[in-house]
Design a protein around this motif. Structure first.
Motif, PDB file in Angstrom:
ATOM      1  N   PHE A  70      -0.709  -8.508  -8.243  1.00 49.95           N
ATOM      2  CA  PHE A  70      -0.839  -6.833  -8.231  1.00 49.95           C
ATOM      3  C   PHE A  70      -2.293  -6.495  -8.441  1.00 49.95           C
ATOM      4  O   PHE A  70      -2.708  -5.447  -7.687  1.00 49.95           O
ATOM      5  N   LEU A  71      -2.989  -7.062  -9.185  1.00 51.38           N
ATOM      6  CA  LEU A  71      -4.533  -6.592  -9.534  1.00 51.38           C
ATOM      7  C   LEU A  71      -5.327  -7.016  -8.378  1.00 51.38           C
ATOM      8  O   LEU A  71      -6.158  -6.174  -7.828  1.00 51.38           O
ATOM      9  N   ASN A  72      -5.123  -8.056  -7.568  1.00 50.28           N
ATOM     10  CA  ASN A  72      -5.674  -8.533  -6.411  1.00 50.28           C
ATOM     11  C   ASN A  72      -5.447  -7.350  -5.352  1.00 50.28           C
ATOM     12  O   ASN A  72      -6.304  -6.790  -4.527  1.00 50.28           O
ATOM     13  N   ASN A  73      -4.144  -7.005  -5.185  1.00 52.09           N
ATOM     14  CA  ASN A  73      -3.802  -5.983  -4.197  1.00 52.09           C
ATOM     15  C   ASN A  73      -4.471  -4.706  -4.370  1.00 52.09           C
ATOM     16  O   ASN A  73      -4.856  -3.862  -3.449  1.00 52.09           O
ATOM     17  N   PHE A  74      -4.377  -4.286  -5.783  1.00 52.64           N
ATOM     18  CA  PHE A  74      -5.211  -2.964  -5.999  1.00 52.64           C
ATOM     19  C   PHE A  74      -6.610  -3.024  -5.883  1.00 52.64           C
ATOM     20  O   PHE A  74      -7.291  -1.946  -5.327  1.00 52.64           O
ATOM     21  N   VAL A  75      -7.281  -4.073  -6.044  1.00 46.32           N
ATOM     22  CA  VAL A  75      -8.990  -4.078  -5.756  1.00 46.32           C
ATOM     23  C   VAL A  75      -8.959  -4.269  -4.401  1.00 46.32           C
ATOM     24  O   VAL A  75      -9.877  -3.319  -3.984  1.00 46.32           O
ATOM     25  N   ILE A  76      -8.210  -4.873  -3.558  1.00 44.16           N
ATOM     26  CA  ILE A  76      -8.429  -4.969  -2.055  1.00 44.16           C
ATOM     27  C   ILE A  76      -8.130  -3.538  -1.656  1.00 44.16           C
ATOM     28  O   ILE A  76      -9.223  -2.971  -0.739  1.00 44.16           O
ATOM     29  N   THR A  77      -6.951  -2.797  -1.944  1.00 45.99           N
ATOM     30  CA  THR A  77      -6.833  -1.418  -1.150  1.00 45.99           C
ATOM     31  C   THR A  77      -7.750  -0.450  -1.862  1.00 45.99           C
ATOM     32  O   THR A  77      -8.007   0.390  -0.985  1.00 45.99           O
ATOM     33  N   GLY A  78      -8.048  -0.662  -2.960  1.00 48.26           N
ATOM     34  CA  GLY A  78      -9.056   0.359  -3.545  1.00 48.26           C
ATOM     35  C   GLY A  78     -10.421   0.444  -2.993  1.00 48.26           C
ATOM     36  O   GLY A  78     -10.952   1.385  -2.470  1.00 48.26           O
ATOM     37  N   GLY A 149     -10.193  -0.019   9.551  1.00 47.74           N
ATOM     38  CA  GLY A 149      -9.536   1.336   9.145  1.00 47.74           C
ATOM     39  C   GLY A 149     -10.231   2.629   9.791  1.00 47.74           C
ATOM     40  O   GLY A 149      -9.618   3.683   9.715  1.00 47.74           O
ATOM     41  N   ALA A 150     -11.733   2.568   9.759  1.00 46.78           N
ATOM     42  CA  ALA A 150     -12.295   3.577  10.256  1.00 46.78           C
ATOM     43  C   ALA A 150     -12.253   4.173  11.564  1.00 46.78           C
ATOM     44  O   ALA A 150     -12.150   5.463  11.468  1.00 46.78           O
ATOM     45  N   ILE A 199      -5.076   8.314   2.962  1.00 48.83           N
ATOM     46  CA  ILE A 199      -4.909   7.509   1.961  1.00 48.83           C
ATOM     47  C   ILE A 199      -3.586   6.814   2.127  1.00 48.83           C
ATOM     48  O   ILE A 199      -3.689   5.812   1.985  1.00 48.83           O
ATOM     49  N   ILE A 200      -2.619   7.813   2.250  1.00 47.83           N
ATOM     50  CA  ILE A 200      -1.266   7.235   2.424  1.00 47.83           C
ATOM     51  C   ILE A 200      -1.008   6.180   3.385  1.00 47.83           C
ATOM     52  O   ILE A 200      -0.617   4.950   3.286  1.00 47.83           O
ATOM     53  N   ILE A 201      -1.412   6.580   4.484  1.00 46.44           N
ATOM     54  CA  ILE A 201      -1.480   5.660   5.789  1.00 46.44           C
ATOM     55  C   ILE A 201      -2.243   4.198   5.529  1.00 46.44           C
ATOM     56  O   ILE A 201      -1.390   3.054   5.688  1.00 46.44           O
ATOM     57  N   TRP A 205      -0.593   0.443   4.921  1.00 50.15           N
ATOM     58  CA  TRP A 205      -0.928  -0.729   5.825  1.00 50.15           C
ATOM     59  C   TRP A 205      -1.667  -1.669   4.935  1.00 50.15           C
ATOM     60  O   TRP A 205      -1.307  -3.116   5.229  1.00 50.15           O
ATOM     61  N   MET A 206      -2.920  -1.596   4.241  1.00 51.83           N
ATOM     62  CA  MET A 206      -3.527  -2.693   3.396  1.00 51.83           C
ATOM     63  C   MET A 206      -2.478  -3.299   2.345  1.00 51.83           C
ATOM     64  O   MET A 206      -2.838  -4.680   2.339  1.00 51.83           O
ATOM     65  N   TRP A 207      -1.987  -2.442   1.775  1.00 56.01           N
ATOM     66  CA  TRP A 207      -0.877  -3.225   0.496  1.00 56.01           C
ATOM     67  C   TRP A 207      -0.163  -4.303   1.117  1.00 56.01           C
ATOM     68  O   TRP A 207       0.196  -5.284   0.572  1.00 56.01           O
ATOM     69  N   ASN A 208       0.379  -4.164   2.537  1.00 55.58           N
ATOM     70  CA  ASN A 208       1.405  -4.639   3.050  1.00 55.58           C
ATOM     71  C   ASN A 208       1.100  -5.531   4.210  1.00 55.58           C
ATOM     72  O   ASN A 208       1.901  -6.374   4.892  1.00 55.58           O
ATOM     73  N   ASP A 209      -0.269  -5.737   4.325  1.00 53.38           N
ATOM     74  CA  ASP A 209      -0.768  -6.546   5.338  1.00 53.38           C
ATOM     75  C   ASP A 209      -0.524  -7.897   5.142  1.00 53.38           C
ATOM     76  O   ASP A 209      -0.652  -8.205   3.922  1.00 53.38           O
ATOM     77  N   PHE A 210      -0.526  -8.616   6.132  1.00 52.30           N
ATOM     78  CA  PHE A 210      -0.160 -10.064   5.905  1.00 52.30           C
ATOM     79  C   PHE A 210      -1.143 -11.068   6.761  1.00 52.30           C
ATOM     80  O   PHE A 210      -1.619 -12.011   6.130  1.00 52.30           O
ATOM     81  N   LEU A 211      -1.326 -10.558   7.933  1.00 52.34           N
ATOM     82  CA  LEU A 211      -2.280 -11.565   8.896  1.00 52.34           C
ATOM     83  C   LEU A 211      -3.710 -11.602   8.349  1.00 52.34           C
ATOM     84  O   LEU A 211      -4.230 -12.789   8.207  1.00 52.34           O
ATOM     85  N   LEU A 212      -4.206 -10.515   8.192  1.00 53.22           N
ATOM     86  CA  LEU A 212      -5.656 -10.552   7.705  1.00 53.22           C
ATOM     87  C   LEU A 212      -5.932 -11.295   6.358  1.00 53.22           C
ATOM     88  O   LEU A 212      -6.784 -12.068   6.102  1.00 53.22           O
TER      89      LEU A 212
END
Length: 277
Positions: A70-78, A149-150, A199-201, A205-212
């Motif tokens: 969960f912390l990994n996801n939080f850091v990546i998304t943040g 994402g840009a 931010i929501i979009i 995307w980033m939280w649930n991404d799998f391939l990257l």
């Protein structure tokens, strides 16, 4: 409201409800099977569980080390969000306010990557990441999301900024504001609704991404994401589907909660940007 228009509205609402159920059905199957034993899942994936197997969640929590992932996801998304919002908002503002023969071309180059399928460049991205030594790193993965994402963020910001009167910039300049102070003190607060939308979009995307993440951080247990952890229960010869479904529910639940509480801003921000643009 006449009878014909009322009937049309009822038909439209029925169609929308059916479409909603269609999109929610896979989520229902995942939640439903997360409370089943392996035998029940293999017997009938649609049937309701005979007995709720809450032990599935206890097992997955400890097996994948959920707090760590969960912390990994939080850091990546943040990291990804900070970069996307910061870079895209400034770039869109500058492109919208600068009227030269090159500004239109630069804007086109900024948004064109939206049309490029990730699969066609993923090997190049992976090799570049290895050369920059940012593989197997949560912050490195977050940096990659800046570039992916840009383009969409610039597109949305650009349409919104064009609707902000230039007189606001001129008034702030007269008062002594210029450069970054003008943007962050005057313009950026006006982008609140569209920023929330982005931010929501991007969180979804980033939280649930799998391939990257699969390409970038799958080699180290310390940098795995929650979606990758769900994949660990699916093997070549045997698969613990009840645990896989449980892990998937636990992975997507945080982003669903964010969406439920903030979803009203998505429509608000997109419509505002479209109208202003």
């Amino acid at each position: 409201m006449n009878r014909q228009s009322k009937a049309g509205r009822i038909i439209l609402e029925v169609v929308m409800v059916l479409l909603s159920l269609l999109f929610l059905y896979p989520l229902f199957l995942a939640i439903n099977n997360s409370f089943k034993s392996f035998g029940e899942v293999m017997t009938d994936v649609i049937a309701l569980p005979k007995k709720l197997a809450f032990g599935n969640y206890e097992h997955v929590w400890s097996f994948i080390n959920y707090p760590k992932l969960f912390l990994n996801n939080f850091v990546i998304t943040g990291v990804g969000l900070i970069g996307i919002v910061f870079v895209s908002s400034i770039a869109a503002y500058k492109l919208a306010r600068t009227k030269t023969r090159w500004s239109g071309l630069l804007y086109l180059l900024c948004i064109l990557p939206m049309l490029i399928p990730f699969q066609s460049i993923m090997l190049t991205v992976l090799q570049l990441s290895k050369d920059l030594h940012i593989t197997e790193s949560t912050w490195g993965l977050g940096l990659l999301y800046w570039g992916f994402g840009a383009p969409l963020a610039v597109f949305i910001y650009h349409g919104f900024v064009k609707g902000i009167p230039k007189e606001i910039d001129e008034s702030a300049t007269i008062d002594g504001a210029s450069g970054f102070r003008l943007f962050f003190s005057v313009i950026f607060p006006l982008l609140k609704s569209v920023t929330t939308t982005i931010i929501i979009i991007d969180v979804m995307w980033m939280w649930n991404d799998f391939l990257l993440p699969l390409l970038m951080v799958n080699g180290s247990p310390d940098t795995k994401t929650l979606t990758l952890a769900a994949y660990t229960f699916v093997g070549q010869y045997t698969s613990d589907w009840q645990y896989a479904m449980t892990a998937m529910v636990m992975a997507v639940l945080p982003s669903i909660v964010v969406f439920i509480f903030l979803q009203k801003y998505i429509v608000k921000g997109v419509v505002a940007g479209a109208v202003k643009g």
